[in-house]
Write a protein that holds these residues in place. Structure first.
Motif, PDB file in Angstrom:
ATOM      1  N   ALA A  56       0.833  -1.208   0.000  1.00  0.00           N
ATOM      2  CA  ALA A  56       0.000   0.000   0.000  1.00  0.00           C
ATOM      3  C   ALA A  56       0.867   1.257   0.000  1.00  0.00           C
ATOM      4  O   ALA A  56       0.549   2.236  -0.687  1.00  0.00           O
ATOM      5  CB  ALA A  56      -0.941  -0.014   1.188  1.00  0.00           C
ATOM      6  N   GLN A  57       1.983   1.228   0.727  1.00  0.00           N
ATOM      7  CA  GLN A  57       2.892   2.377   0.737  1.00  0.00           C
ATOM      8  C   GLN A  57       3.574   2.561  -0.619  1.00  0.00           C
ATOM      9  O   GLN A  57       3.776   3.685  -1.074  1.00  0.00           O
ATOM     10  CB  GLN A  57       3.933   2.220   1.843  1.00  0.00           C
ATOM     11  N   GLN A  58       3.899   1.451  -1.292  1.00  0.00           N
ATOM     12  CA  GLN A  58       4.498   1.550  -2.629  1.00  0.00           C
ATOM     13  C   GLN A  58       3.492   2.138  -3.629  1.00  0.00           C
ATOM     14  O   GLN A  58       3.858   2.955  -4.468  1.00  0.00           O
ATOM     15  CB  GLN A  58       4.942   0.169  -3.112  1.00  0.00           C
ATOM     16  N   ILE A  59       2.241   1.718  -3.520  1.00  0.00           N
ATOM     17  CA  ILE A  59       1.186   2.265  -4.392  1.00  0.00           C
ATOM     18  C   ILE A  59       1.045   3.759  -4.136  1.00  0.00           C
ATOM     19  O   ILE A  59       0.995   4.564  -5.066  1.00  0.00           O
ATOM     20  CB  ILE A  59      -0.149   1.541  -4.154  1.00  0.00           C
ATOM     21  N   HIS A  60       0.991   4.129  -2.860  1.00  0.00           N
ATOM     22  CA  HIS A  60       0.850   5.545  -2.495  1.00  0.00           C
ATOM     23  C   HIS A  60       2.006   6.362  -3.053  1.00  0.00           C
ATOM     24  O   HIS A  60       1.800   7.439  -3.628  1.00  0.00           O
ATOM     25  CB  HIS A  60       0.774   5.678  -0.971  1.00  0.00           C
ATOM     26  N   VAL A  91      -2.525  16.128  -5.418  1.00  0.00           N
ATOM     27  CA  VAL A  91      -3.553  16.054  -4.385  1.00  0.00           C
ATOM     28  C   VAL A  91      -3.277  14.842  -3.502  1.00  0.00           C
ATOM     29  O   VAL A  91      -2.495  13.966  -3.880  1.00  0.00           O
ATOM     30  CB  VAL A  91      -4.972  15.963  -5.011  1.00  0.00           C
ATOM     31  N   PRO A  92      -3.897  14.781  -2.326  1.00  0.00           N
ATOM     32  CA  PRO A  92      -3.690  13.616  -1.462  1.00  0.00           C
ATOM     33  C   PRO A  92      -4.118  12.314  -2.143  1.00  0.00           C
ATOM     34  O   PRO A  92      -5.065  12.287  -2.932  1.00  0.00           O
ATOM     35  CB  PRO A  92      -4.579  13.901  -0.254  1.00  0.00           C
ATOM     36  N   VAL A  93      -3.411  11.240  -1.825  1.00  0.00           N
ATOM     37  CA  VAL A  93      -3.690   9.927  -2.392  1.00  0.00           C
ATOM     38  C   VAL A  93      -4.188   9.019  -1.268  1.00  0.00           C
ATOM     39  O   VAL A  93      -3.585   8.947  -0.210  1.00  0.00           O
ATOM     40  CB  VAL A  93      -2.428   9.313  -3.034  1.00  0.00           C
ATOM     41  N   GLN A  94      -5.297   8.338  -1.533  1.00  0.00           N
ATOM     42  CA  GLN A  94      -5.861   7.398  -0.570  1.00  0.00           C
ATOM     43  C   GLN A  94      -5.870   6.018  -1.204  1.00  0.00           C
ATOM     44  O   GLN A  94      -6.437   5.831  -2.280  1.00  0.00           O
ATOM     45  CB  GLN A  94      -7.275   7.813  -0.179  1.00  0.00           C
ATOM     46  N   VAL A  95      -5.238   5.055  -0.530  1.00  0.00           N
ATOM     47  CA  VAL A  95      -5.154   3.690  -1.042  1.00  0.00           C
ATOM     48  C   VAL A  95      -6.039   2.806  -0.176  1.00  0.00           C
ATOM     49  O   VAL A  95      -5.917   2.811   1.053  1.00  0.00           O
ATOM     50  CB  VAL A  95      -3.703   3.173  -1.028  1.00  0.00           C
ATOM     51  N   TYR A  96      -6.933   2.064  -0.813  1.00  0.00           N
ATOM     52  CA  TYR A  96      -7.835   1.153  -0.117  1.00  0.00           C
ATOM     53  C   TYR A  96      -7.555  -0.268  -0.590  1.00  0.00           C
ATOM     54  O   TYR A  96      -7.619  -0.549  -1.782  1.00  0.00           O
ATOM     55  CB  TYR A  96      -9.301   1.495  -0.420  1.00  0.00           C
ATOM     56  N   VAL A  97      -7.263  -1.158   0.363  1.00  0.00           N
ATOM     57  CA  VAL A  97      -7.099  -2.570   0.037  1.00  0.00           C
ATOM     58  C   VAL A  97      -8.463  -3.203   0.250  1.00  0.00           C
ATOM     59  O   VAL A  97      -8.929  -3.358   1.364  1.00  0.00           O
ATOM     60  CB  VAL A  97      -6.027  -3.232   0.918  1.00  0.00           C
ATOM     61  N   GLU A  98      -9.113  -3.556  -0.845  1.00  0.00           N
ATOM     62  CA  GLU A  98     -10.483  -4.062  -0.808  1.00  0.00           C
ATOM     63  C   GLU A  98     -10.560  -5.566  -0.581  1.00  0.00           C
ATOM     64  O   GLU A  98     -11.534  -6.052  -0.020  1.00  0.00           O
ATOM     65  CB  GLU A  98     -11.213  -3.715  -2.102  1.00  0.00           C
ATOM     66  N   ASP A  99      -9.546  -6.305  -1.060  1.00  0.00           N
ATOM     67  CA  ASP A  99      -9.636  -7.756  -0.987  1.00  0.00           C
ATOM     68  C   ASP A  99      -8.246  -8.351  -1.169  1.00  0.00           C
ATOM     69  O   ASP A  99      -7.308  -7.675  -1.586  1.00  0.00           O
ATOM     70  CB  ASP A  99     -10.567  -8.278  -2.068  1.00  0.00           C
ATOM     71  N   LEU A 100      -8.137  -9.642  -0.831  1.00  0.00           N
ATOM     72  CA  LEU A 100      -6.918 -10.409  -1.069  1.00  0.00           C
ATOM     73  C   LEU A 100      -7.274 -11.561  -1.988  1.00  0.00           C
ATOM     74  O   LEU A 100      -8.367 -12.117  -1.908  1.00  0.00           O
ATOM     75  CB  LEU A 100      -6.351 -10.943   0.247  1.00  0.00           C
TER      76      LEU A 100
END
Length: 144
Positions: free
Chosen positions: A116-120, A129-138
């Motif tokens: 998630a940090q790499q995606i951000h 603008v601010p970036v929000q990363v949501y992990v929805e599923d595995l």
């Protein structure tokens, strides 16, 4: 405004000297040419080839999918997470003036916080603008 005028002294259905049917409205073009016309708005032509251009949403989707551990972008519970473009949409990426939302499905064996940090970091490098990363599923990892 263009005022219609009708020919005078002619019988209905007999035709006029100009070839137009009698009783058909004619327009005084000299009067309309002298009237003040509104300002013409110019538009920029983006693409005339019919091929959709790459958008910021497409670029962000490509960046996210390039991060190791990302299986796919997630469209949200009801498909509401998307950027809508003419004739198509980019699911999993929602752009606004306030923030960029990225919703992903990660491989179940990856470190969630690190990915998630790499995606951000990847997305934050290309937007202001601010970036929000949501992990929805595995899910199981993508085939290479």
């Amino acid at each position: 405004m263009i005022e219609p005028t009708t020919p005078t002294g002619a019988l209905r259905g007999a035709g006029s000297a100009t070839g137009a049917p009698v009783g058909a409205p004619s327009f005084d073009l000299a009067a309309t040419a002298s009237a003040a016309s509104p300002a013409v708005t110019e538009f920029e032509v983006v693409s005339t080839t019919g091929v959709p251009e790459v958008t910021a949403a497409d670029e962000i989707a490509a960046l996210v999918l390039a991060v190791e551990g990302v299986v796919q972008l997630h469209p949200g519970r009801f498909g509401e997470v998307a950027t809508y473009l003419p004739g198509r949409r980019v699911a999993g990426v929602k752009l606004s003036e306030q923030a960029v939302e990225v919703h992903v499905v990660l491989a179940y064996d990856t470190p969630i916080r690190a990915v998630a940090q790499q995606i951000h970091a990847a997305v934050a490098a290309v937007v202001d603008v601010p970036v929000q990363v949501y992990v929805e599923d595995l899910a199981a990892a993508r085939a290479a």
